[in-house]
Design an enzyme around this catalytic site. Structure first.
Site, short mmCIF file in Angstrom:
data_model
loop_
_atom_site.label_atom_id
_atom_site.label_comp_id
_atom_site.label_asym_id
_atom_site.label_seq_id
_atom_site.Cartn_x
_atom_site.Cartn_y
_atom_site.Cartn_z
N THR A 15 0.81 -1.22 0.00
CA THR A 15 0.00 0.00 0.00
C THR A 15 0.84 1.28 0.00
O THR A 15 0.38 2.34 0.38
CB THR A 15 -0.93 0.03 1.23
OG1 THR A 15 -0.13 -0.08 2.42
CG2 THR A 15 -1.93 -1.11 1.20
N GLY A 16 2.10 1.17 -0.44
CA GLY A 16 2.94 2.35 -0.51
C GLY A 16 2.63 3.19 -1.74
O GLY A 16 1.68 2.92 -2.49
N CYS A 26 14.15 -0.72 -10.22
CA CYS A 26 13.96 0.51 -11.00
C CYS A 26 15.24 0.87 -11.74
O CYS A 26 15.20 1.32 -12.90
CB CYS A 26 13.52 1.65 -10.09
SG CYS A 26 14.57 1.92 -8.65
N ASN A 32 11.86 6.71 -10.37
CA ASN A 32 12.19 5.31 -10.06
C ASN A 32 10.93 4.48 -9.85
O ASN A 32 10.86 3.32 -10.24
CB ASN A 32 13.09 5.23 -8.83
CG ASN A 32 12.55 6.00 -7.64
OD1 ASN A 32 12.00 7.09 -7.77
ND2 ASN A 32 12.69 5.44 -6.45
#
Length: 292
Positions: free
Chosen positions: A9-10, A124, A264
């Site tokens: 949930t970031g 990333c 990123n």
């Protein structure tokens, strides 16, 4: 339309949810967090998603069938998540730097995404640098490759900070796999500068016989391909001297709810959605062929 679940949930997970909701091929069936009262879980609910706490157990206990699960947690947790999901038939797209799963970089081997049930997006830094390095390596044989990524402190969350060793190791292995370089080295700088810097990748490639004009064309061509996935991708420098190529790229986040320095997050979120949509398109094509 494939039913998906998002583990995490970031900020990255929230961008992923928005992309799923905007996709004609995917629907967000469930968002799973660790804590019931987390900010991210509340925001996911406000976006109209069904949410629950309890992490992987909440997913495996659900009666709902999920075609795709996006793992946006951390590298150490991903191994357990895959163990529990491997026999369910779902496709797992791993956005953590756990070095497991088939490596997919859309700008390089995106056509292979639909053939794998366990997909790794490396990192990333890998998603940003590999298209450029791979393009060069198709024409020159690299002896050594180095990549230094720089990310703003504000775009590197707690889970990412816990995974720094895995990030380095997985990115390094991915670069070697896609370039076939004899040796590779990867580093990550987390910058506290204010204003926060945009995400950057500085690359050095050592190969015999490199020439400036062909290299510039290869790098720009790779950047153009990347912009189809990430509009804010651009080459900031490219120089060739002796047997050494030094190139740098920058990713500006262009998503509505993403700060500009979080390139990123945008680059790996875009890769995840691309991989998921390839599965959906393949399923649609197979269904049409079977209906004939």
């Amino acid at each position: 339309m494939l039913n998906t679940a998002v583990l995490g949930t970031g900020l990255l997970a929230l961008d992923l949810i928005e992309r799923i909701q905007n996709s004609p091929h995917l629907r967000c069936g469930l968002v799973i967090g660790r804590a019931a009262h987390s900010t991210g879980l509340r925001q996911a609910a406000e976006m109209g998603c069904t949410t629950t706490a309890g992490s992987i157990s909440a997913l495996t206990d659900s009666d709902e069938v999920f075609d795709i699960v996006f793992d946006v947690t951390n590298a150490s947790a991903h191994h357990e998540h895959w163990t529990q999901l491997a026999d369910t038939g779902t496709t797992v797209i791993n956005l953590t730097p756990a070095n497991v799963g088939a490596l997919i970089v859309p700008a390089v081997n995106g056509d292979q995404a639909a053939t794998h049930r366990h997909i790794s997006l490396a990192s990333c830094g890998g998603q940003t640098s590999i298209p450029v390095l791979h393009a060069i390596a198709q024409h020159y044989v690299p002896r050594h490759v180095e990549m230094v990524a720089t990310a703003a402190t504000r775009s590197v969350g707690r889970a990412s900070r816990l995974n720094l060793d895995e990030y380095i190791e997985t990115t390094q292995a991915a670069i070697q796999q896609f370039t076939r370089a004899a040796t590779a080295k990867t580093m990550l700088n987390i910058s506290p500068a204010s204003p926060p810097p945009r995400f950057r990748s500085a690359m050095t490639l050592v190969a015999p016989g490199v020439e400036a004009e062909p290299v510039h064309k290869l790098v720009e061509s790779a950047a153009e391909t990347m912009r189809a996935f990430v509009p804010g991708f651009r080459v900031t420098s490219c120089a060739v001297a002796d047997d050494t190529i030094r190139a740098a790229v920058e990713v500006t986040a262009t998503r509505t709810n993403m700060p500009v320095h979080a390139g990123n997050l945008e680059v790996i979120s875009a890769a995840a959605i691309y991989a998921a949509e390839q599965h959906a398109l393949t399923q649609t094509r197979v269904a049409k062929e079977n209906a004939r």
